[in-house]
Write a protein that holds these residues in place. Structure first.
Motif, PDB file in Angstrom:
ATOM      1  N   PRO A  24      -7.290  -0.326  -0.986  1.00  0.00           N
ATOM      2  CA  PRO A  24      -7.638   1.039  -1.409  1.00  0.00           C
ATOM      3  C   PRO A  24      -7.689   2.035  -0.260  1.00  0.00           C
ATOM      4  O   PRO A  24      -7.396   3.221  -0.442  1.00  0.00           O
ATOM      5  CB  PRO A  24      -9.024   0.865  -2.052  1.00  0.00           C
ATOM      6  CG  PRO A  24      -9.101  -0.580  -2.424  1.00  0.00           C
ATOM      7  CD  PRO A  24      -8.333  -1.302  -1.368  1.00  0.00           C
ATOM      8  N   TYR A  25      -8.032   1.568   0.928  1.00  0.00           N
ATOM      9  CA  TYR A  25      -8.180   2.468   2.073  1.00  0.00           C
ATOM     10  C   TYR A  25      -6.824   2.792   2.704  1.00  0.00           C
ATOM     11  O   TYR A  25      -6.656   3.867   3.281  1.00  0.00           O
ATOM     12  CB  TYR A  25      -9.124   1.837   3.091  1.00  0.00           C
ATOM     13  CG  TYR A  25     -10.410   1.375   2.440  1.00  0.00           C
ATOM     14  CD1 TYR A  25     -11.381   2.291   2.042  1.00  0.00           C
ATOM     15  CD2 TYR A  25     -10.623   0.033   2.139  1.00  0.00           C
ATOM     16  CE1 TYR A  25     -12.541   1.882   1.395  1.00  0.00           C
ATOM     17  CE2 TYR A  25     -11.774  -0.395   1.500  1.00  0.00           C
ATOM     18  CZ  TYR A  25     -12.724   0.537   1.123  1.00  0.00           C
ATOM     19  OH  TYR A  25     -13.850   0.129   0.461  1.00  0.00           O
ATOM     20  N   LEU A  26      -5.867   1.898   2.579  1.00  0.00           N
ATOM     21  CA  LEU A  26      -4.521   2.190   3.063  1.00  0.00           C
ATOM     22  C   LEU A  26      -3.768   3.074   2.082  1.00  0.00           C
ATOM     23  O   LEU A  26      -2.941   3.890   2.480  1.00  0.00           O
ATOM     24  CB  LEU A  26      -3.739   0.890   3.302  1.00  0.00           C
ATOM     25  CG  LEU A  26      -4.306  -0.072   4.351  1.00  0.00           C
ATOM     26  CD1 LEU A  26      -3.272  -1.146   4.694  1.00  0.00           C
ATOM     27  CD2 LEU A  26      -4.741   0.648   5.604  1.00  0.00           C
ATOM     28  N   LEU A  27      -4.052   2.923   0.790  1.00  0.00           N
ATOM     29  CA  LEU A  27      -3.410   3.775  -0.216  1.00  0.00           C
ATOM     30  C   LEU A  27      -3.766   5.244  -0.004  1.00  0.00           C
ATOM     31  O   LEU A  27      -2.977   6.135  -0.322  1.00  0.00           O
ATOM     32  CB  LEU A  27      -3.842   3.343  -1.621  1.00  0.00           C
ATOM     33  CG  LEU A  27      -3.238   2.048  -2.161  1.00  0.00           C
ATOM     34  CD1 LEU A  27      -3.916   1.662  -3.473  1.00  0.00           C
ATOM     35  CD2 LEU A  27      -1.747   2.198  -2.375  1.00  0.00           C
ATOM     36  N   ALA A  28      -4.947   5.491   0.541  1.00  0.00           N
ATOM     37  CA  ALA A  28      -5.421   6.868   0.715  1.00  0.00           C
ATOM     38  C   ALA A  28      -4.930   7.509   2.011  1.00  0.00           C
ATOM     39  O   ALA A  28      -5.229   8.677   2.276  1.00  0.00           O
ATOM     40  CB  ALA A  28      -6.952   6.884   0.693  1.00  0.00           C
ATOM     41  N   GLU A  29      -4.173   6.771   2.817  1.00  0.00           N
ATOM     42  CA  GLU A  29      -3.719   7.311   4.100  1.00  0.00           C
ATOM     43  C   GLU A  29      -2.683   8.425   3.921  1.00  0.00           C
ATOM     44  O   GLU A  29      -1.944   8.447   2.945  1.00  0.00           O
ATOM     45  CB  GLU A  29      -3.078   6.194   4.937  1.00  0.00           C
ATOM     46  CG  GLU A  29      -4.067   5.149   5.419  1.00  0.00           C
ATOM     47  CD  GLU A  29      -3.376   4.058   6.210  1.00  0.00           C
ATOM     48  OE1 GLU A  29      -2.180   3.790   5.937  1.00  0.00           O
ATOM     49  OE2 GLU A  29      -4.008   3.468   7.086  1.00  0.00           O
TER      50      GLU A  29
ATOM     51  N   ALA B  16       0.843  -1.199   0.000  1.00  0.00           N
ATOM     52  CA  ALA B  16       0.000   0.000   0.000  1.00  0.00           C
ATOM     53  C   ALA B  16       0.875   1.245   0.000  1.00  0.00           C
ATOM     54  O   ALA B  16       1.302   1.704   1.049  1.00  0.00           O
ATOM     55  CB  ALA B  16      -0.919  -0.012   1.211  1.00  0.00           C
ATOM     56  N   GLY B  17       1.158   1.768  -1.178  1.00  0.00           N
ATOM     57  CA  GLY B  17       1.945   2.997  -1.271  1.00  0.00           C
ATOM     58  C   GLY B  17       3.333   2.760  -1.809  1.00  0.00           C
ATOM     59  O   GLY B  17       4.228   2.366  -1.083  1.00  0.00           O
ATOM     60  N   THR B  18       3.524   2.995  -3.091  1.00  0.00           N
ATOM     61  CA  THR B  18       4.806   2.719  -3.756  1.00  0.00           C
ATOM     62  C   THR B  18       5.918   3.622  -3.242  1.00  0.00           C
ATOM     63  O   THR B  18       5.739   4.826  -3.068  1.00  0.00           O
ATOM     64  CB  THR B  18       4.656   2.923  -5.281  1.00  0.00           C
ATOM     65  OG1 THR B  18       3.638   2.036  -5.764  1.00  0.00           O
ATOM     66  CG2 THR B  18       5.963   2.624  -5.986  1.00  0.00           C
ATOM     67  N   LEU B  19       7.077   3.007  -3.008  1.00  0.00           N
ATOM     68  CA  LEU B  19       8.297   3.738  -2.693  1.00  0.00           C
ATOM     69  C   LEU B  19       9.304   3.487  -3.815  1.00  0.00           C
ATOM     70  O   LEU B  19       9.475   2.344  -4.249  1.00  0.00           O
ATOM     71  CB  LEU B  19       8.893   3.265  -1.359  1.00  0.00           C
ATOM     72  CG  LEU B  19       8.114   3.612  -0.083  1.00  0.00           C
ATOM     73  CD1 LEU B  19       8.799   2.990   1.130  1.00  0.00           C
ATOM     74  CD2 LEU B  19       7.990   5.116   0.092  1.00  0.00           C
ATOM     75  N   ASP B  20       9.962   4.538  -4.288  1.00  0.00           N
ATOM     76  CA  ASP B  20      10.993   4.386  -5.312  1.00  0.00           C
ATOM     77  C   ASP B  20      12.112   3.483  -4.789  1.00  0.00           C
ATOM     78  O   ASP B  20      12.311   3.363  -3.576  1.00  0.00           O
ATOM     79  CB  ASP B  20      11.567   5.746  -5.692  1.00  0.00           C
ATOM     80  CG  ASP B  20      10.583   6.604  -6.465  1.00  0.00           C
ATOM     81  OD1 ASP B  20       9.577   6.046  -6.948  1.00  0.00           O
ATOM     82  OD2 ASP B  20      10.799   7.825  -6.565  1.00  0.00           O
TER      83      ASP B  20
END
Length: 333
Positions: free
Chosen positions: A98-103, A75-79
């Motif tokens: 989807p709900y963690l991506l929006a944090e 949940a949430g891409t890091l380079d």
């Protein structure tokens, strides 16, 4: 009757809990901390400290291969060069992705200026970026390169050493910190780039409770080969902890199985709710034993959920609990 039962406090939120009704304890379900190792993996999340080097997708692929799990997602891409908190969801927990991506997120980074600038001027320009900012995703991005607005809730210069600027940022999901550094350089008229970056928080997950890839490997090896669950229980947290930022709606035992089958939550099934919920808000539906049943959209305000005689309180969007864990009382009606 509307009553204030208790005050729930955390670093992220403070909410009053409004009570509609009470129900005695039952033998159905179990508290998240009482789950078996298999159940923990089924409803688990790893607060991973991503190392520099691999991409977020490569990290997920490694975990999937090493653990043998069917479903793993981040949940949430890091380079590749960025380190820090990377929430990794396992099996049924993937449904809350989807709900963690929006944090919201927090970062600590080093910005390198391309020329000499007085520290006072650096601090002044950086402070200008607090609030809404316009950003266009970079060329190498997984999303469409359309101009968009993201909010930087707070940003501070922690230290300046020569041309290196150590900063902290609290921002909306989808904010490009690299673009922030570039824009600061433009305003300072010397140019700048992001030298280092570390994510220190993603929603309710923080770096001080994160684990390494080696921890994950060791935990599964000890569990499967030596039947030792101790490290596994430190490495994997319950999905409930990953959605602590969402307002809660606690339901009756008799309503749980209907929701597990995809039914909407009607107000007679509500026991208590967090205050401050508005129609359209994302909420988490919990059992009395603090098990996450589903995540959905509220169709009424908190006060209506505890005072209305009829109506739909929440429409589930992602159902985590399997049917049959709680009695199917709704079928008998």
């Amino acid at each position: 009757m509307l009553r204030i039962a208790e005050l729930v406090s955390s670093e992220l939120r403070t909410r009053e809990v409004l009570v509609r009704d009470e129900e005695p304890p039952s033998d159905y379900g179990k508290k998240p901390e009482e789950r078996t190792a298999d159940e923990l993996v089924e409803y688990g999340v790893i607060n991973l400290d991503k190392p520099a080097g691999p991409s977020s997708h490569e990290v997920v692929a490694w975990i999937k291969r090493l653990t043998g799990l069917e479903k793993v997602a981040h949940a949430g891409t890091l380079d590749p060069k960025v380190t820090g908190v990377l929430p990794v969801l396992l099996n049924r927990s993937v449904k809350v992705l989807p709900y963690l991506l929006a944090e919201d997120k927090e970062y600590v980074g080093v910005m390198r200026l391309h020329g000499d600038v007085p520290e006072e001027e650096v601090r002044k320009v950086v402070s200008l970026f607090k609030g809404p900012v316009y950003q266009r995703p970079p060329l190498r991005s997984a999303v469409k390169r359309a101009l968009r607005i993201r909010r930087i809730y707070d940003v501070k210069v922690l230290e300046v050493s020569g041309r290196d600027v150590l900063f902290w940022m609290w921002c909306e999901a989808g904010t490009y910190v690299r673009k922030f550094c570039h824009d600061v350089g433009i305003l300072l008229e010397v140019g700048a780039h992001m030298q280092e970056l570390r994510r220190v928080r993603s929603g309710s997950l923080k770096e001080d409770s994160s684990v390494t890839l080696q921890d994950v490997v060791d935990a599964f090896v000890f569990w499967r080969d030596e039947k030792d669950e101790s490290l596994l229980r430190r490495v994997i947290i319950s999905v409930e902890r990953a959605v602590e930022h969402l307002p809660r709606v606690v339901v009756r035992d008799g309503a749980v199985d209907a929701i597990a089958h995809g039914a909407a939550l009607a107000v007679p099934g509500v026991l208590r709710v967090d205050s401050g919920i508005k129609a359209g808000d994302t909420v988490a539906i919990f059992t009395k034993k603090e098990e996450l049943v589903a995540v959905g959209k509220a169709l009424m305000r908190s006060e209506q959920m505890v005072s209305a005689k009829k109506g739909i309180a929440v429409k589930p969007e992602a159902v985590l609990m399997k049917p049959g864990v709680y009695p199917s009382l709704w079928r008998a009606r």
